[in-house]
Design an enzyme around this catalytic site. Sequence first.
Site, PDB file in Angstrom:
ATOM      1  N   ASN A 170      54.017  72.519   2.917  1.00 33.80           N
ATOM      2  CA  ASN A 170      53.155  71.388   2.569  1.00 33.80           C
ATOM      3  C   ASN A 170      53.596  70.576   1.357  1.00 33.80           C
ATOM      4  OD1 ASN A 170      51.354  72.008   4.727  1.00 33.80           O
ATOM      5  ND2 ASN A 170      50.656  73.750   3.520  1.00 33.80           N
ATOM      6  N   THR A 171      54.752  70.919   0.795  1.00 33.36           N
ATOM      7  CA  THR A 171      55.360  70.082  -0.240  1.00 33.36           C
ATOM      8  C   THR A 171      56.662  69.562   0.366  1.00 33.36           C
ATOM      9  OG1 THR A 171      54.367  71.352  -2.040  1.00 33.36           O
ATOM     10  CG2 THR A 171      56.330  70.066  -2.585  1.00 33.36           C
ATOM     11  N   PHE A 175      49.626  72.802  -2.571  1.00 31.97           N
ATOM     12  CA  PHE A 175      49.659  73.346  -3.942  1.00 31.97           C
ATOM     13  C   PHE A 175      48.618  72.686  -4.853  1.00 31.97           C
ATOM     14  CE2 PHE A 175      54.485  74.641  -3.905  1.00 31.97           C
ATOM     15  CZ  PHE A 175      54.191  75.703  -3.081  1.00 31.97           C
ATOM     16  N   SER A 180      56.572  77.038   1.249  1.00 33.73           N
ATOM     17  CA  SER A 180      55.376  76.307   1.680  1.00 33.73           C
ATOM     18  C   SER A 180      55.799  75.088   2.477  1.00 33.73           C
ATOM     19  CB  SER A 180      54.552  75.858   0.470  1.00 33.73           C
ATOM     20  OG  SER A 180      53.608  74.890   0.902  1.00 33.73           O
ATOM     21  N   LYS A 213      59.828  84.428  -1.745  1.00 31.38           N
ATOM     22  CA  LYS A 213      59.000  84.334  -0.535  1.00 31.38           C
ATOM     23  C   LYS A 213      59.595  83.320   0.420  1.00 31.38           C
ATOM     24  CE  LYS A 213      54.219  83.791   0.997  1.00 31.38           C
ATOM     25  NZ  LYS A 213      52.824  83.766   0.569  1.00 31.38           N
ATOM     26  N   ASN A 243      55.797  83.337   4.703  1.00 25.91           N
ATOM     27  CA  ASN A 243      54.778  82.310   4.494  1.00 25.91           C
ATOM     28  C   ASN A 243      54.219  81.870   5.862  1.00 25.91           C
ATOM     29  OD1 ASN A 243      53.310  80.134   3.191  1.00 25.91           O
ATOM     30  ND2 ASN A 243      54.837  80.259   1.555  1.00 25.91           N
ATOM     31  N   ASN A 267      46.645  75.250   7.286  1.00 28.65           N
ATOM     32  CA  ASN A 267      46.371  74.586   6.009  1.00 28.65           C
ATOM     33  C   ASN A 267      47.515  73.662   5.633  1.00 28.65           C
ATOM     34  OD1 ASN A 267      47.741  75.330   3.179  1.00 28.65           O
ATOM     35  ND2 ASN A 267      47.984  77.104   4.555  1.00 28.65           N
TER      36      ASN A 267
HETATM   37  C1  LIG Z   1      44.661  78.330   2.895  1.00 26.54           C
HETATM   38  C2  LIG Z   1      45.974  78.995   2.588  1.00 26.54           C
HETATM   39  C3  LIG Z   1      46.621  78.669   1.401  1.00 26.54           C
HETATM   40  C4  LIG Z   1      47.844  79.288   1.094  1.00 26.54           C
HETATM   41  N1  LIG Z   1      48.449  78.985  -0.081  1.00 26.54           N
HETATM   42  C5  LIG Z   1      49.604  79.609  -0.428  1.00 26.54           C
HETATM   43  C6  LIG Z   1      50.211  79.361  -1.683  1.00 26.54           C
HETATM   44  O1  LIG Z   1      49.710  78.619  -2.526  1.00 26.54           O
HETATM   45  N2  LIG Z   1      51.392  79.999  -1.948  1.00 26.54           N
HETATM   46  C7  LIG Z   1      51.978  80.862  -1.063  1.00 26.54           C
HETATM   47  O2  LIG Z   1      53.033  81.427  -1.370  1.00 26.54           O
HETATM   48  N3  LIG Z   1      51.402  81.131   0.129  1.00 26.54           N
HETATM   49  C8  LIG Z   1      50.243  80.525   0.464  1.00 26.54           C
HETATM   50  N4  LIG Z   1      49.652  80.817   1.673  1.00 26.54           N
HETATM   51  C9  LIG Z   1      50.341  81.724   2.612  1.00 26.54           C
HETATM   52  C10 LIG Z   1      49.843  83.160   2.524  1.00 26.54           C
HETATM   53  O3  LIG Z   1      50.100  83.705   1.264  1.00 26.54           O
HETATM   54  C11 LIG Z   1      50.503  84.043   3.618  1.00 26.54           C
HETATM   55  O4  LIG Z   1      51.894  84.116   3.348  1.00 26.54           O
HETATM   56  C12 LIG Z   1      50.299  83.515   5.020  1.00 26.54           C
HETATM   57  O5  LIG Z   1      49.003  82.959   5.163  1.00 26.54           O
HETATM   58  C13 LIG Z   1      50.484  84.575   6.095  1.00 26.54           C
HETATM   59  O6  LIG Z   1      49.571  85.628   5.929  1.00 26.54           O
HETATM   60  P1  LIG Z   1      48.174  85.729   6.774  1.00 26.54           P
HETATM   61  O7  LIG Z   1      48.532  85.531   8.218  1.00 26.54           O
HETATM   62  O8  LIG Z   1      47.647  87.096   6.452  1.00 26.54           O
HETATM   63  O9  LIG Z   1      47.310  84.646   6.244  1.00 26.54           O
HETATM   64  C14 LIG Z   1      48.431  80.215   1.995  1.00 26.54           C
HETATM   65  C15 LIG Z   1      47.761  80.538   3.177  1.00 26.54           C
HETATM   66  C16 LIG Z   1      46.546  79.956   3.479  1.00 26.54           C
HETATM   67  C17 LIG Z   1      45.839  80.318   4.765  1.00 26.54           C
END
Ligand SMILES: Cc1cc2nc3c(=O)[nH]c(=O)nc-3n(C[C@H](O)[C@H](O)[C@H](O)COP(=O)(O)O)c2cc1C
Length: 345
Positions: free
Chosen positions: A172-173, A111, A170, A206, A235, A107
């Site tokens: 993406n910022t 934000f 993140s 985080k 993350n 992704n």
């Molecule tokens: C589509 C998507 C959007 C995410 N948005 C955020 C976010 O806004 N803030 C954040 O701290 N982590 C965000 N994450 C990261 C997740 O909280 C998590 O740390 C990461 O995906 C690893 O866990 P997983 O393998 O179980 O997905 C996002 C992950 C995905 C897939």
Amino acid sequence: MSLYSLARPLLFALEPEQAHHLAFAALKAMPARAVRHDPALAVEVAGLNFPSPIGLAAGLDKDAVAPDAFLALGFGFVEVGTVTPLPQVGNPRPRLFRLVEDEAIINRMGFNNQGQAAALERLRARAGRPGIVGVNIGANKDATDRVADYAAGVARMAPVADYLTVNISSPNTPGLRALQDAGALDALLEAVMVARPAGGPPVFLKVAPDLEAADVDDISRIAIARGIDALIVSNTTISRPSLRSAHACQSGGLSGAPLKGLALQKLRDFRAATGGKLPLIAAGGIASGADAYARIKAGASLVQLYSALIYHGSSLPRRIESELLSLIRSEGHQSIRSAIASDYP
Ligand SMILES: Cc1cc2nc3c(=O)[nH]c(=O)nc-3n(C[C@H](O)[C@H](O)[C@H](O)COP(=O)(O)O)c2cc1C
């Protein structure tokens, strides 16, 4: 055959963000119900009593629209956000990709969220309901002073948050992750802790999985010195372990199964660097009771997941909970508490 195994091909035939909105609407429409967790799964972290260590990671319920629906699925806690002070649209679409062959997601949402005022109102409306809901905060992309954005977010969201997460990881910022550098991090955490109202909620930090050993040491030292209550590791990753899916080359953060090894290794690194002085919360590629148990034994007090829910459906939290209970009992633990960090005699 589960209901989700029937619904999944239909959802996966849709563009990922459309599927997300559809599944979300279906979940919200489900009747709220109280969920009982086995007392053996209860964990205390930063003064909060978590009924189960399995939480929903940030990013799925960005705007705090349905935390109670996720709690009703059997999550022991839900992290909403990331919310930024002002609403923002995020990056242009497409920005969310399923890597089905890899059980992964890439992704670059950036934000997208309705802003803190909207989330504040929704969380105020559920005040007094049971269930731990944490609020993950970030900075607006075009903020001139990002530290001020975090401080404002902490002050504003503290009254409605059981805990706050400072998200500087993140990918993406642009430039956000530079806040993980020692000097910047120290100044940020100082400002955040000053902004937290007296008697306010615990603050978690985080971090990214793409950190060098020296970064892990610096972050651990500064987080402890500034009184951070727990670290969330981790993350999404900007690295690309070998992947099979056609979307492997998309830019953004990779999550799900291919992140599992890296996230576990970083958890171990943070455990070594903190010496057990700071509670750790594991995220990244957790999809089963065995995955959760491996993180708990490696030092995590709690775990979070996001991507696996997309691949395995809404029964996953309950399944992980029952698998976890069997595992701890089969290894002679009375409760999850004695299993935490049991890899380190
Ligand atoms: C589509 C998507 C959007 C995410 N948005 C955020 C976010 O806004 N803030 C954040 O701290 N982590 C965000 N994450 C990261 C997740 O909280 C998590 O740390 C990461 O995906 C690893 O866990 P997983 O393998 O179980 O997905 C996002 C992950 C995905 C897939």
